[in-house]
Enzyme design. Structure first.
Site: not given
Length: 439
Positions: A313, A371
Site C-alpha cells: 500500500h 482489497d
C-alpha cells in the site's frame, strides 16, 4: 493549527537571500512547513508530483500512521470501531466528530433509514443506460443527477443544506447501487424497508425479489457492515482530494461526490479489489495453487510485466490494519456459506503465505491489504466483480461528505489551484506566411 517554536530556513547556493518558513504541529503525525508565501518571497513553486510530501489541508477526521499500521477515525482505532460499532454509528462519528449517545444514535439511525427511497423518476433516468453498462458508469451518472432531483439542498455554503444533502447521500446511495445492479440484470427494483438495518436493507434490495420474502443472514449482514466501516474514510486519498478540489469551486455536494465516484473507479484506487480478484481467477485458470510459486517468481521478474495485486500500500509500510479485520470476516463468511474449501480462498492463502515468508516480499513490506480479502468476501456474498467499486463508493460517501463539510467550514479554504513546472516551448510567433485552411 499550533505554530511550532522553531522555523525552517531555506537557503540557496546562488547566494540569494535565505527564507524562513513557519512550522505547524499536528496533534500526532509529522509537522508541516508552511510554504504559502514561498512564491511571493522567492518567485518559485515547490515540485511534488503525486503530492507525496505535501499536506493540502488541515483535517481532524482521519489519521494514518503507515509505519505502525494504524488507522484512526476521529481518534478511535479502526479495530475498536469495527468490533463495537455499526456503520451508521461510524457515519455519525465522521460527520459530527464524536460517537453518539443513545438518543443521538436512535435519532440518526431513524433519520437515515427513513430517507432511503429515491425519487421515482430515477428509474426512468436509468433507462437511458445500456443494460451492459459498467455499474460505476451508471452510478456516476445517478449521483450527479441527484442534484436535479434534490435541488432544494444544493447550496454548499448553507450548513442546513449540507446536513440535508449528507443524509440524502448516505441514505440513498445503497438504493442507487442496488438499482444499478438490478437494472443490469433486468430484475425489478426492490424498494427499501425501514425496519431493516442499513446493511440488511442493502442486501434485500440487491438479492431480494418480489416473488418471495428475503431473509437477511446476520453473518452476511455483519460482514457487509464491517466492509462499509473499513472503507468509510482514508485520509487525503485520490478520490477524497478530488471531492475537496471539486467542492472548492462551490459546486453542489452531489456533483462533488459524483466526482469522487468517478475518481474511485480507477483500478489504481477503488478498483483494486476487482483487480485482485481478477488476478486470482487468472492464476486459477493457469492451474491454481500448483502454479502459485511460478506466478510469484514472475512477479519478482521486473521484465515479466506481472503485478501482484492486493499486496502493499502506498501509505502502509506495515500490515494494513483493515486487512486483519477483513481476514477475520472472510473466515466467518466462508464458514457460514460452507465455502471453506473455495479454490480462490485456498489460492489466496497460498499467495499470502509466500508473501509473508519470502525475503523478496518481506523486505519490500508487501503485506496483504484490505482489497486482498474484501474481494473474496464480496464474491462469496454474491456481489459481481464489476460492482465491487460501487460497494466501495457506497461506503466512502460518508467520508467524502465529512471531508467536504470540513473544507467548507475552514476559514482558510480557497478554490484549489495547483501550480506547475512548465516544460513546453518558450514564447514563439506564428509564421507570417501561415495560411488558414480554406473551408
Amino acid at each position: 493549527m499550533k505554530l511550532a517554536d522553531n522555523k525552517a530556513t531555506l537557503s540557496f547556493s546562488d547566494n540569494s537571500p535565505s527564507v524562513e518558513l513557519p512550522i505547524y504541529q499536528g496533534n500526532i503525525g509529522p509537522d508541516v512547513i508552511d510554504i504559502r508565501k514561498l512564491y511571493g518571497q522567492t518567485g518559485m513553486f515547490t515540485y511534488d508530483p503525486g503530492f507525496l510530501s505535501t499536506a493540502s489541508c488541515q483535517s481532524s477526521i482521519t489519521y494514518i500512521d503507515g509505519d505502525k499500521g494504524e488507522l484512526l477515525y476521529r481518534g478511535y482505532p479502526i479495530e475498536q470501531l469495527a468490533e463495537n460499532c455499526d456503520f451508521l454509528d461510524t457515519c455519525y462519528l465522521l460527520l459530527k466528530g464524536d460517537l453518539p449517545d443513545q438518543q443521538q444514535r436512535g435519532d440518526f439511525h431513524k433519520t437515515v433509514l427513513n430517507h432511503t427511497m429515491v425519487n421515482e423518476q430515477m428509474q426512468f433516468f436509468l433507462r437511458g443506460f445500456r443494460r451492459d453498462a459498467h455499474p460505476m458508469a451508471v452510478l456516476t451518472g445517478l449521483v450527479g443527477a441527484m442534484s436535479a432531483f434534490y435541488h432544494e439542498s444544493t447550496d454548499i455554503h448553507n450548513p442546513v443544506h449540507r446536513d440535508i444533502a449528507a443524509t440524502q447521500l448516505i441514505a440513498k446511495m445503497p438504493t442507487l447501487v442496488a438499482m444499478a445492479y438490478k437494472y443490469g440484470k433486468g430484475e425489478p427494483y426492490m424498494y427499501p424497508q425501514n425496519n431493516l438495518s442499513y446493511a440488511g436493507n442493502f442486501l434485500r434490495m440487491m438479492f431480494g425479489t418480489p416473488c418471495e420474502e428475503y431473509k437477511v443472514n446476520p453473518v452476511i449482514e455483519k460482514a457487509l457492515d464491517r466492509i462499509f466501516i473499513l472503507h468509510a474514510d482514508h485520509e487525503q486519498n485520490a478520490s477524497t482530494s478530488t471531492v475537496r478540489l471539486c467542492g472548492s469551486s462551490g459546486t453542489n455536494p452531489f456533483a462533488a461526490i459524483a466526482a469522487g465516484v468517478a475518481c474511485l473507479w480507477g483500478p489504481a484506487h477503488g478498483g483494486a479489489n476487482e483487480a485482485c480478484l481478477n488476478m486470482l481467477e487468472d492464476i486459477q485458470k493457469m492451474g491454481g495453487v500448483a502454479k502459485v510459486g511460478e506466478f510469484m517468481e514472475q512477479v519478482k521478474d521486473k521484465n515479466s510485466g506481472v503485478r501482484l495485486m492486493g499486496f502493499g500500500h502506498r501509505v502502509y509500510k506495515n500490515y494494513d490494519p483493515r486487512a486483519k479485520l477483513m481476514q477475520e470476516t472472510c473466515d466467518e463468511v466462508l464458514a457460514e456459506l460452507g465455502l471453506e474449501n473455495d479454490p480462490l480462498f485456498a489460492l489466496a492463502k497460498a499467495l499470502e503465505k509466500i508473501a509473508l515468508e519470502d525475503d523478496y516480499f518481506v523486505q519490500r513490506k508487501l503485506y496483504p491489504n484490505v482489497d486482498f480479502y474484501s474481494g473474496i468476501v464480496q464474491r462469496a456474498i454474491g456481489i459481481p466483480v464489476n460492482l465491487f467499486t460501487g460497494i466501495f463508493a457506497l461506503a466512502r460517501t460518508v467520508g467524502w461528505i465529512a471531508q467536504l463539510n470540513e473544507m467548507i467550514a475552514d476559514p482558510e479554504y480557497k478554490i484549489g489551484r495547483p501550480r506547475q513546472l512548465y516544460t513546453g516551448s518558450p514564447r514563439r510567433d506564428v509564421p507570417a506566411d501561415f495560411q488558414r485552411i480554406a473551408r
